[in-house]
Design an enzyme around this catalytic site. Sequence first.
Site, PDB file in Angstrom:
ATOM      1  N   ASP A  67       0.769  -1.159   0.006  1.00 26.60           N
ATOM      2  CA  ASP A  67      -0.035   0.030  -0.076  1.00 26.60           C
ATOM      3  C   ASP A  67       0.704   1.402  -0.022  1.00 26.60           C
ATOM      4  OD1 ASP A  67      -1.780   2.078   0.457  1.00 26.60           O
ATOM      5  OD2 ASP A  67      -2.819   1.151   2.145  1.00 26.60           O
ATOM      6  N   TYR A 158      -6.076  15.932  -4.560  1.00 30.33           N
ATOM      7  CA  TYR A 158      -5.678  15.108  -6.029  1.00 30.33           C
ATOM      8  C   TYR A 158      -5.090  16.303  -7.037  1.00 30.33           C
ATOM      9  CZ  TYR A 158      -6.101  12.314 -10.070  1.00 30.33           C
ATOM     10  OH  TYR A 158      -6.022  11.622 -11.529  1.00 30.33           O
ATOM     11  N   LYS A 162      -1.014  16.108  -8.386  1.00 33.75           N
ATOM     12  CA  LYS A 162      -1.027  16.312  -9.820  1.00 33.75           C
ATOM     13  C   LYS A 162      -0.255  17.188 -10.155  1.00 33.75           C
ATOM     14  CE  LYS A 162      -2.139  11.878 -10.364  1.00 33.75           C
ATOM     15  NZ  LYS A 162      -0.940  10.774 -10.580  1.00 33.75           N
TER      16      LYS A 162
END
Length: 270
Positions: A67, A158, A162
Amino acid sequence: MSEFADSYGPWALVAGASDGVGAAFADELARRGVNVVLLARRQAVLDEVAVGITDRTGAQTRTLAIDLAEPDAAAAVAAATADLEIGFLVYCAGADPAFAPFLSQPVAAAEAMVHRNCLVPMQLCHHFAGPMAERGRGGIVIVGAGAGLVGGPNMVAYGASKAFDMVFAEALWSELHDAGVDVVGLILGKTDTPALRRLEAERGTLASEDQAPADAATVDSVIAEAFENLQNGPTVFVGDMMRAAAQLMGSLSRKEAVELFAAASKAAMG
């Protein structure tokens, strides 16, 4: 194929290799004569992908069920590959399964996203890029997303992660390309992956996961364009729609870009 393996082999590590773009990347690397380490969380799925790759290509595989949101993830990957010469690294992990407002989730979710999408790829690049540079050959692909071009709702951490990935790949390219190491920040738009189908089915924009999302690029087209551009870094926008979006965003002020992105996101949510 022999020339490709000489440049990027004998082993590649693909993070996020259980399905979608990551699995397809691993398959194409194996087809080109490079053995692959498949890294993701789900051991059973990785085993299935590994068997398929070996059956189709004859390449050797190794699976790592780790993970990447865990604190010691990068160290575990380094230890599990210590006996291998990794000549190619693909970091394709870190999709956002939630698509929800920042304040509707515990901050731990954002922290895990940043760890998985920023800290771990940085650690893995630092670990594997040194030997690549010493050998004078190798490749690194960091898979980014259009969400990193501008901030928008429902993907606060997120999109920010990115953006980090894109700039990190560009900076890494500036340091490594003269050393013979190809670095590409691969910026994807909407792509027909199992993860996207699950998300859109949950949101009700797809009737079921058996449907293809509208206006989504195929994984095959993404992989073809990626391999055509491995030496065209630092940043490659994949697909006509993604290139047009990048050009449009670059022509606007930051406020205008954010407002446009927010309106498009609202429209997509119905």
